[in-house]
Scaffold this motif. Structure first.
Motif, PDB file in Angstrom:
ATOM      1  N   PRO A 105       8.882   0.901  -5.921  1.00  0.00           N
ATOM      2  CA  PRO A 105       7.635   0.365  -6.496  1.00  0.00           C
ATOM      3  C   PRO A 105       6.804  -0.414  -5.487  1.00  0.00           C
ATOM      4  O   PRO A 105       5.567  -0.366  -5.538  1.00  0.00           O
ATOM      5  CB  PRO A 105       8.138  -0.544  -7.628  1.00  0.00           C
ATOM      6  N   ASP A 106       7.472  -1.149  -4.572  1.00  0.00           N
ATOM      7  CA  ASP A 106       6.716  -1.872  -3.545  1.00  0.00           C
ATOM      8  C   ASP A 106       5.929  -0.903  -2.673  1.00  0.00           C
ATOM      9  O   ASP A 106       4.783  -1.185  -2.284  1.00  0.00           O
ATOM     10  CB  ASP A 106       7.668  -2.691  -2.669  1.00  0.00           C
ATOM     11  N   SER A 107       6.535   0.228  -2.357  1.00  0.00           N
ATOM     12  CA  SER A 107       5.829   1.234  -1.558  1.00  0.00           C
ATOM     13  C   SER A 107       4.637   1.803  -2.322  1.00  0.00           C
ATOM     14  O   SER A 107       3.552   1.995  -1.749  1.00  0.00           O
ATOM     15  CB  SER A 107       6.795   2.362  -1.174  1.00  0.00           C
ATOM     16  N   PHE A 108       4.813   2.060  -3.619  1.00  0.00           N
ATOM     17  CA  PHE A 108       3.686   2.521  -4.435  1.00  0.00           C
ATOM     18  C   PHE A 108       2.550   1.506  -4.413  1.00  0.00           C
ATOM     19  O   PHE A 108       1.381   1.857  -4.227  1.00  0.00           O
ATOM     20  CB  PHE A 108       4.146   2.753  -5.883  1.00  0.00           C
ATOM     21  N   ASN A 109       2.894   0.225  -4.592  1.00  0.00           N
ATOM     22  CA  ASN A 109       1.872  -0.819  -4.609  1.00  0.00           C
ATOM     23  C   ASN A 109       1.132  -0.897  -3.282  1.00  0.00           C
ATOM     24  O   ASN A 109      -0.099  -1.099  -3.248  1.00  0.00           O
ATOM     25  CB  ASN A 109       2.510  -2.173  -4.929  1.00  0.00           C
ATOM     26  N   ASP A 110       1.879  -0.757  -2.186  1.00  0.00           N
ATOM     27  CA  ASP A 110       1.251  -0.862  -0.868  1.00  0.00           C
ATOM     28  C   ASP A 110       0.327   0.321  -0.584  1.00  0.00           C
ATOM     29  O   ASP A 110      -0.822   0.141  -0.172  1.00  0.00           O
ATOM     30  CB  ASP A 110       2.328  -0.931   0.223  1.00  0.00           C
ATOM     31  N   LEU A 111       0.828   1.527  -0.802  1.00  0.00           N
ATOM     32  CA  LEU A 111       0.073   2.716  -0.410  1.00  0.00           C
ATOM     33  C   LEU A 111      -0.997   3.114  -1.426  1.00  0.00           C
ATOM     34  O   LEU A 111      -1.839   3.959  -1.123  1.00  0.00           O
ATOM     35  CB  LEU A 111       1.039   3.895  -0.198  1.00  0.00           C
ATOM     36  N   MET A 112      -0.965   2.511  -2.627  1.00  0.00           N
ATOM     37  CA  MET A 112      -2.015   2.750  -3.621  1.00  0.00           C
ATOM     38  C   MET A 112      -2.943   1.553  -3.765  1.00  0.00           C
ATOM     39  O   MET A 112      -3.710   1.464  -4.716  1.00  0.00           O
ATOM     40  CB  MET A 112      -1.383   3.080  -4.980  1.00  0.00           C
ATOM     41  N   SER A 113      -2.879   0.633  -2.811  1.00  0.00           N
ATOM     42  CA  SER A 113      -3.671  -0.590  -2.876  1.00  0.00           C
ATOM     43  C   SER A 113      -5.166  -0.296  -2.773  1.00  0.00           C
ATOM     44  O   SER A 113      -5.590   0.659  -2.106  1.00  0.00           O
ATOM     45  CB  SER A 113      -3.254  -1.537  -1.742  1.00  0.00           C
ATOM     46  N   ASP A 114      -5.957  -1.139  -3.427  1.00  0.00           N
ATOM     47  CA  ASP A 114      -7.413  -1.016  -3.347  1.00  0.00           C
ATOM     48  C   ASP A 114      -7.930  -1.363  -1.951  1.00  0.00           C
ATOM     49  O   ASP A 114      -9.094  -1.081  -1.638  1.00  0.00           O
ATOM     50  CB  ASP A 114      -8.073  -1.937  -4.377  1.00  0.00           C
ATOM     51  N   CYS A 115      -7.062  -1.979  -1.133  1.00  0.00           N
ATOM     52  CA  CYS A 115      -7.472  -2.325   0.228  1.00  0.00           C
ATOM     53  C   CYS A 115      -7.444  -1.113   1.154  1.00  0.00           C
ATOM     54  O   CYS A 115      -7.916  -1.204   2.291  1.00  0.00           O
ATOM     55  CB  CYS A 115      -6.561  -3.415   0.789  1.00  0.00           C
ATOM     56  N   LEU A 116      -6.878  -0.005   0.706  1.00  0.00           N
ATOM     57  CA  LEU A 116      -6.827   1.213   1.502  1.00  0.00           C
ATOM     58  C   LEU A 116      -7.901   2.186   1.015  1.00  0.00           C
ATOM     59  O   LEU A 116      -8.258   2.189  -0.169  1.00  0.00           O
ATOM     60  CB  LEU A 116      -5.453   1.872   1.385  1.00  0.00           C
ATOM     61  N   PRO A 117      -8.414   3.023   1.906  1.00  0.00           N
ATOM     62  CA  PRO A 117      -9.426   3.999   1.486  1.00  0.00           C
ATOM     63  C   PRO A 117      -8.848   5.017   0.498  1.00  0.00           C
ATOM     64  O   PRO A 117      -7.653   5.323   0.530  1.00  0.00           O
ATOM     65  CB  PRO A 117      -9.827   4.684   2.803  1.00  0.00           C
ATOM     66  N   ILE A 118      -9.717   5.501  -0.375  1.00  0.00           N
ATOM     67  CA  ILE A 118      -9.279   6.441  -1.398  1.00  0.00           C
ATOM     68  C   ILE A 118      -8.720   7.715  -0.773  1.00  0.00           C
ATOM     69  O   ILE A 118      -7.697   8.253  -1.214  1.00  0.00           O
ATOM     70  CB  ILE A 118     -10.449   6.767  -2.350  1.00  0.00           C
ATOM     71  N   ASN A 119      -9.390   8.182   0.254  1.00  0.00           N
ATOM     72  CA  ASN A 119      -8.945   9.391   0.955  1.00  0.00           C
ATOM     73  C   ASN A 119      -8.293   8.986   2.278  1.00  0.00           C
ATOM     74  O   ASN A 119      -8.931   8.314   3.097  1.00  0.00           O
ATOM     75  CB  ASN A 119     -10.144  10.308   1.221  1.00  0.00           C
ATOM     76  N   PRO A 120      -7.019   9.263   2.516  1.00  0.00           N
ATOM     77  CA  PRO A 120      -6.160  10.168   1.745  1.00  0.00           C
ATOM     78  C   PRO A 120      -5.168   9.462   0.832  1.00  0.00           C
ATOM     79  O   PRO A 120      -4.408  10.108   0.137  1.00  0.00           O
ATOM     80  CB  PRO A 120      -5.395  10.873   2.865  1.00  0.00           C
ATOM     81  N   TRP A 121      -5.148   8.116   0.834  1.00  0.00           N
ATOM     82  CA  TRP A 121      -4.023   7.386   0.250  1.00  0.00           C
ATOM     83  C   TRP A 121      -3.912   7.516  -1.256  1.00  0.00           C
ATOM     84  O   TRP A 121      -2.820   7.392  -1.812  1.00  0.00           O
ATOM     85  CB  TRP A 121      -4.092   5.910   0.659  1.00  0.00           C
ATOM     86  N   LYS A 122      -5.026   7.751  -1.936  1.00  0.00           N
ATOM     87  CA  LYS A 122      -4.971   7.925  -3.392  1.00  0.00           C
ATOM     88  C   LYS A 122      -5.127   9.380  -3.810  1.00  0.00           C
ATOM     89  O   LYS A 122      -5.170   9.682  -5.005  1.00  0.00           O
ATOM     90  CB  LYS A 122      -6.045   7.066  -4.048  1.00  0.00           C
ATOM     91  N   LYS A 123      -5.193  10.240  -2.827  1.00  0.00           N
ATOM     92  CA  LYS A 123      -5.322  11.671  -3.100  1.00  0.00           C
ATOM     93  C   LYS A 123      -3.985  12.410  -2.991  1.00  0.00           C
ATOM     94  O   LYS A 123      -3.892  13.582  -3.378  1.00  0.00           O
ATOM     95  CB  LYS A 123      -6.308  12.309  -2.114  1.00  0.00           C
ATOM     96  N   PHE A 124      -2.970  11.728  -2.457  1.00  0.00           N
ATOM     97  CA  PHE A 124      -1.679  12.378  -2.226  1.00  0.00           C
ATOM     98  C   PHE A 124      -0.564  11.362  -2.438  1.00  0.00           C
ATOM     99  O   PHE A 124      -0.687  10.214  -1.991  1.00  0.00           O
ATOM    100  CB  PHE A 124      -1.625  12.931  -0.797  1.00  0.00           C
ATOM    101  N   PRO A 125       0.511  11.732  -3.123  1.00  0.00           N
ATOM    102  CA  PRO A 125       1.616  10.781  -3.383  1.00  0.00           C
ATOM    103  C   PRO A 125       2.506  10.588  -2.157  1.00  0.00           C
ATOM    104  O   PRO A 125       3.616  11.128  -2.070  1.00  0.00           O
ATOM    105  CB  PRO A 125       2.371  11.448  -4.538  1.00  0.00           C
ATOM    106  N   PHE A 126       2.022   9.792  -1.204  1.00  0.00           N
ATOM    107  CA  PHE A 126       2.754   9.594   0.048  1.00  0.00           C
ATOM    108  C   PHE A 126       4.120   8.944  -0.179  1.00  0.00           C
ATOM    109  O   PHE A 126       5.084   9.244   0.531  1.00  0.00           O
ATOM    110  CB  PHE A 126       1.931   8.731   1.014  1.00  0.00           C
ATOM    111  N   THR A 127       4.214   8.039  -1.141  1.00  0.00           N
ATOM    112  CA  THR A 127       5.472   7.320  -1.366  1.00  0.00           C
ATOM    113  C   THR A 127       6.605   8.278  -1.706  1.00  0.00           C
ATOM    114  O   THR A 127       7.666   8.266  -1.073  1.00  0.00           O
ATOM    115  CB  THR A 127       5.307   6.293  -2.490  1.00  0.00           C
TER     116      THR A 127
END
Length: 360
Positions: A105-127
């Motif tokens: 869950p910590d990884s999900f929170n980090d890589l889906m954070s609003d502080c990161l750009p939408i592309n690519p971090w919210k376009k692909f389940p990196f965690t």
């Protein structure tokens, strides 16, 4: 063991180097920093709690990992006793819940954070992608290490084991630890005889080293995050949660080290790294608190990816090398009563650690 210490050094160096090399966005960074501080910000109080955390976590870690190593002096905790199996199942449940309920869950929170750009971090389940690759990589390391050491270390008469100790034609197996070869640990896929004991010993050593690497990675990340935080409202419950976590995770690792039958030098190295990694991460975070921001895009990406890889490793190790190996082994298969108690222990360990996710 040289490779093991090198991996630990590389992990810590990677966190430090990447924390200062990846680019950041100033305007977005200021918004994220202000949002992350919240209303509970006290640097002096946080420092006091961090110093308490360093001592408390160090003591809890040492007690947890050393307790199985001194079990020879306590008859009820000998590796061939049922109580040892139940306690180990509890500790394995803690490790399993650490991967699923804390690190992932910590990884999900980090890589889906609003502080990161939408592309690519919210376009692909990196965690989940990195966790999956990590589990596969762990399987590869497990398999290749077994093949390599069996070929170069255990297939020759009088050859050397994983840590350079002599294994005299299969006579030094797990019988000394397991009371005549009674299965306690990780021995799936091998047949009886002296070669079986050598394979079991080798298997335990590979498992102990790989498990330690996974624990060290997420311990550095947890310690760094706590050390860099100035939020006492977050740190206070985290201390109790981490003490509980390190105590029982240490018992699981200590049981693996005991069954690996290492010499005192190797045992001391493994105990040292497990016990000091989280306190070291806290000290590192305190030193970097003025320049390190846990909400910066750099930190979020680095920590998120490390957490994802650590989660995949821990989940694989807990399910395959710890729980499946024990529950499918002859000791538990021959006793439905012990099997039932062990399942209860796993649920209690996993449940207790899952409950800690409310505060940490």
């Amino acid at each position: 063991m040289a490779s093991f210490t090198e991996i630990n050094a590389i992990t810590i160096s990677l966190i430090l180097i990447l924390s200062f090399t990846l680019p950041t966005s100033t305007s977005a960074q200021q918004q994220c920093d202000s949002a992350s501080t919240g209303g509970c910000h006290d640097k002096a109080k946080s420092l006091q709690l961090k110093l308490i955390a360093i001592f408390s976590i160090l003591v809890a870690s040492m007690i947890g990992v050393c307790l199985p190593l001194f079990s020879r002096t306590i008859p009820a905790l000998m590796p061939d006793r049922d109580l040892f199996v139940v306690i180990k199942a509890f500790a394995s449940g803690v490790i399993l819940a650490t991967g699923y309920m804390h690190v992932l869950p910590d990884s999900f929170n980090d890589l889906m954070s609003d502080c990161l750009p939408i592309n690519p971090w919210k376009k692909f389940p990196f965690t989940t992608f990195v966790a999956m690759l990590s589990a596969i990589l762990t399987l590869m390391i497990d398999s290749f290490a077994m093949s390599y050491y069996k070929k170069h270390g255990f297939d020759r008469k009088g050859g050397t084991g994983v840590d350079g100790e002599k294994v005299n034609n299969g006579e030094r197996g797990l019988g000394n630890v397991e009371n005549g070869g009674a299965h306690v640990g990780h021995c799936h896929g091998f047949n009886g005889g002296a070669n079986d004991k050598d394979s079991m010993l080798l298997r335990n050593r590979v498992v102990a080293q790989v498990l330690e690497i996974g624990i060290v990675v997420h311990s550095v990340v947890i310690g760094l995050s706590m050390g860099a935080s100035n939020n006492p409202c977050t740190i206070r419950p985290l201390i109790a949660a981490l003490c509980f976590h390190q105590l029982f995770e240490g018992m699981g690792l200590g049981g693996c080290i005991l069954q690996a039958e290492y010499g005192m030098k190797i045992k001391a190295i493994l105990v040292f790294f497990f016990s000091t990694t989280t306190p070291f991460g806290i000290v590192l975070g305190i030193g970097l608190s003025n320049v390190y921001s846990e909400s910066s895009p750099t930190a979020l990406i680095v920590v998120g990816l490390l957490n994802a890889s650590s989660a995949g490793l821990l989940n694989y190790m807990a399910l395959v090398d710890l729980l499946a190996a024990d529950f499918m082994g002859p000791k538990l298969q021959d006793s439905m009563r012990l099997q039932a108690w062990s399942f209860i222990a796993v649920l209690l360990g996993a449940g207790g650690m899952s409950l800690m996710a409310k505060w940490a």
